[in-house]
Design an enzyme around this catalytic site. Structure first.
Site, mmCIF file in Angstrom:
data_model
loop_
_atom_site.group_PDB
_atom_site.id
_atom_site.type_symbol
_atom_site.label_atom_id
_atom_site.label_comp_id
_atom_site.label_asym_id
_atom_site.label_seq_id
_atom_site.Cartn_x
_atom_site.Cartn_y
_atom_site.Cartn_z
ATOM 1 C CE1 TYR A 1 -3.710 -2.259 5.381
ATOM 2 C CE2 TYR A 1 -3.054 -0.057 4.683
ATOM 3 C CZ TYR A 1 -3.553 -1.315 4.378
ATOM 4 O OH TYR A 1 -3.891 -1.632 3.078
ATOM 5 C CB SER B 1 -0.853 -0.004 1.274
ATOM 6 O OG SER B 1 -1.490 1.242 1.460
HETATM 7 P P1 NAP Z 1 -11.460 -6.307 -0.022
HETATM 8 O O1 NAP Z 1 -12.355 -6.009 -1.170
HETATM 9 O O2 NAP Z 1 -12.019 -6.205 1.360
HETATM 10 O O3 NAP Z 1 -10.811 -7.754 -0.251
HETATM 11 C C1 NAP Z 1 -10.057 -8.391 0.749
HETATM 12 C C2 NAP Z 1 -9.903 -9.867 0.384
HETATM 13 O O4 NAP Z 1 -9.099 -10.507 1.389
HETATM 14 C C3 NAP Z 1 -11.229 -10.606 0.323
HETATM 15 O O5 NAP Z 1 -11.217 -11.472 -0.785
HETATM 16 C C4 NAP Z 1 -11.245 -11.402 1.626
HETATM 17 O O6 NAP Z 1 -12.009 -12.596 1.405
HETATM 18 C C5 NAP Z 1 -9.755 -11.705 1.812
HETATM 19 N N1 NAP Z 1 -9.412 -11.988 3.197
HETATM 20 C C6 NAP Z 1 -9.554 -11.188 4.289
HETATM 21 N N2 NAP Z 1 -9.165 -11.828 5.396
HETATM 22 C C7 NAP Z 1 -8.757 -13.074 5.015
HETATM 23 C C8 NAP Z 1 -8.281 -14.208 5.712
HETATM 24 N N3 NAP Z 1 -8.143 -14.223 7.056
HETATM 25 N N4 NAP Z 1 -7.954 -15.321 4.997
HETATM 26 C C9 NAP Z 1 -8.110 -15.344 3.649
HETATM 27 N N5 NAP Z 1 -8.567 -14.285 2.937
HETATM 28 C C10 NAP Z 1 -8.908 -13.172 3.618
HETATM 29 O O7 NAP Z 1 -10.189 -5.333 -0.022
HETATM 30 P P2 NAP Z 1 -9.108 -4.958 -1.140
HETATM 31 O O8 NAP Z 1 -9.011 -3.489 -1.140
HETATM 32 O O9 NAP Z 1 -9.346 -5.657 -2.400
HETATM 33 O O10 NAP Z 1 -7.791 -5.505 -0.423
HETATM 34 C C11 NAP Z 1 -6.800 -6.258 -1.090
HETATM 35 C C12 NAP Z 1 -5.431 -5.812 -0.613
HETATM 36 O O11 NAP Z 1 -5.193 -4.471 -1.035
HETATM 37 C C13 NAP Z 1 -5.222 -5.829 0.897
HETATM 38 O O12 NAP Z 1 -3.984 -6.401 1.215
HETATM 39 C C14 NAP Z 1 -5.230 -4.333 1.281
HETATM 40 O O13 NAP Z 1 -4.454 -4.098 2.430
HETATM 41 C C15 NAP Z 1 -4.605 -3.742 0.022
HETATM 42 N N6 NAP Z 1 -4.865 -2.319 -0.232
HETATM 43 C C16 NAP Z 1 -6.148 -1.863 -0.379
HETATM 44 C C17 NAP Z 1 -6.357 -0.520 -0.617
HETATM 45 C C18 NAP Z 1 -7.739 0.051 -0.793
HETATM 46 O O14 NAP Z 1 -7.900 1.297 -0.687
HETATM 47 N N7 NAP Z 1 -8.739 -0.735 -1.095
HETATM 48 C C19 NAP Z 1 -5.264 0.370 -0.708
HETATM 49 C C20 NAP Z 1 -3.996 -0.136 -0.561
HETATM 50 C C21 NAP Z 1 -3.790 -1.485 -0.328
HETATM 51 P P3 NAP Z 1 -12.845 -13.427 2.513
HETATM 52 O O15 NAP Z 1 -13.559 -12.436 3.380
HETATM 53 O O16 NAP Z 1 -13.748 -14.289 1.672
HETATM 54 O O17 NAP Z 1 -11.817 -14.222 3.239
#
Ligand code: NAP
Length: 260
Positions: free
Chosen positions: A154, A144
């Site tokens: 984080y 991130s």
């Molecule tokens: P999201 O839509 O909430 O997706 C998160 C994914 O992680 C879901 O598929 C969830 O699936 C899975 N997950 C969560 N806990 C888990 C666990 N204990 N075991 C296995 N899977 C798990 O969020 P996203 O934004 O796409 O996030 C993806 C990555 O991007 C993360 O690492 C986040 O830190 C990073 N990121 C996001 C942003 C942003 O603004 N969105 C910015 C920078 C970085 P289940 O609930 O089905 O397990």
């Protein structure tokens, strides 16, 4: 599109929504095979059926909780199966914690650290064994822009992913394994709703589209870059963090959704 003769196999964690689902879609669009990992088996199966139908690729579903030893072991086992090699690993599963460090329980903090740091390390270690043996492979660790900022545990966890990926790309790139830390800014996914954060508190210019983030991450990984920062605006933000004192790099204030 139908599967290509030179199709790769890509294992994506957190593939049930957001960036992970978009990684799966873009790999499938290119005719590659998929292994989808997340906790929600129903959502993964629905995504797998849709991808197989729309793109003619094969999709395996591997439901696992990546904060759990058994869940991580199941994915390690799949990554270690030399008869079905994985060419690309995307460590993407992630969560955010709504409250400041001292207000979260230590259990919540341990699971958060485990998912972002320990699990990423364990899956990279497993994937590297066969990738190095075969002299090729690709790993994308979704960190991130928070890795460059001062935003609680984080930022600290994402800094580990950034630092590790930067080093690993230098160490293993010459052996044919490209490793990239993808560092997106705020991106429209389910991340903030799941956290209980009010997205309207962040200015509109700060929001990125998941398709663009994934496209940039894949292109930078293919080029062998150790760090990928999608969009000019966030490249500028990251440059600014190098010159600003730490007290100014915490990012916009957080506003919890009502009831949180
Ligand atoms: P999201 O839509 O909430 O997706 C998160 C994914 O992680 C879901 O598929 C969830 O699936 C899975 N997950 C969560 N806990 C888990 C666990 N204990 N075991 C296995 N899977 C798990 O969020 P996203 O934004 O796409 O996030 C993806 C990555 O991007 C993360 O690492 C986040 O830190 C990073 N990121 C996001 C942003 C942003 O603004 N969105 C910015 C920078 C970085 P289940 O609930 O089905 O397990």
């Amino acid at each position: 599109m139908t599967a290509r003769a030179d199709a790769l196999a890509a294992l994506i964690t957190g593939a049930s929504s957001g960036l992970g689902a978009e990684f799966a879609r873009q790999f499938a669009e290119q005719g590659h095979h998929l292994i989808l990992v997340a906790r929600d088996a129903g959502r993964l199966s629905a995504a797998a059926s849709a991808l197989e139908r729309d793109y003619g690729v094969t999709v395996e579903v591997l439901p696992a909780d990546l904060t759990d030893d058994g869940g991580v072991a199941a994915v390690v086992e799949r990554l270690s199966d030399a008869s079905r090699p994985v060419d690309v690993l995307v460590n993407n599963a992630g969560i955010g914690l709504l409250h400041p460090f001292e207000k979260n329980s230590i259990e919540e903090e341990k699971l958060h650290l485990r998912l972002h740091v320990q699990t990423t390390m364990e899956l990279c270690h497993a994937a590297l064994q066969l990738m190095l043996e075969r002299g090729s492979g690709r790993i994308i660790n979704v960190a991130s822009v928070a890795a460059f900022a001062t935003r609680g545990t984080y930022s600290a966890a994402k800094s580990w992913e950034l630092s590790f990926s930067r080093w690993a790309n230098l160490a293993y790139g010459p052996s044919g394994v490209k490793i990239t830390a993808l560092c997106p800014g705020f991106t429209h996914t389910e991340f903030h709703e799941r956290m209980g954060l009010d997205k309207t508190a962040m200015p509109r210019w700060m929001w990125l589209d998941a398709r663009r983030v994934v496209r940039d991450g894949l292109a930078d990984n293919e080029r062998g870059k150790g760090v990928s920062i999608p969009s000019l605006r966030y490249k500028a933000v990251v440059t600014a963090t190098r010159f600003l004192p730490a007290r100014f790099t915490g990012g916009p204030p957080r506003r919890p959704l009502a009831g949180n």
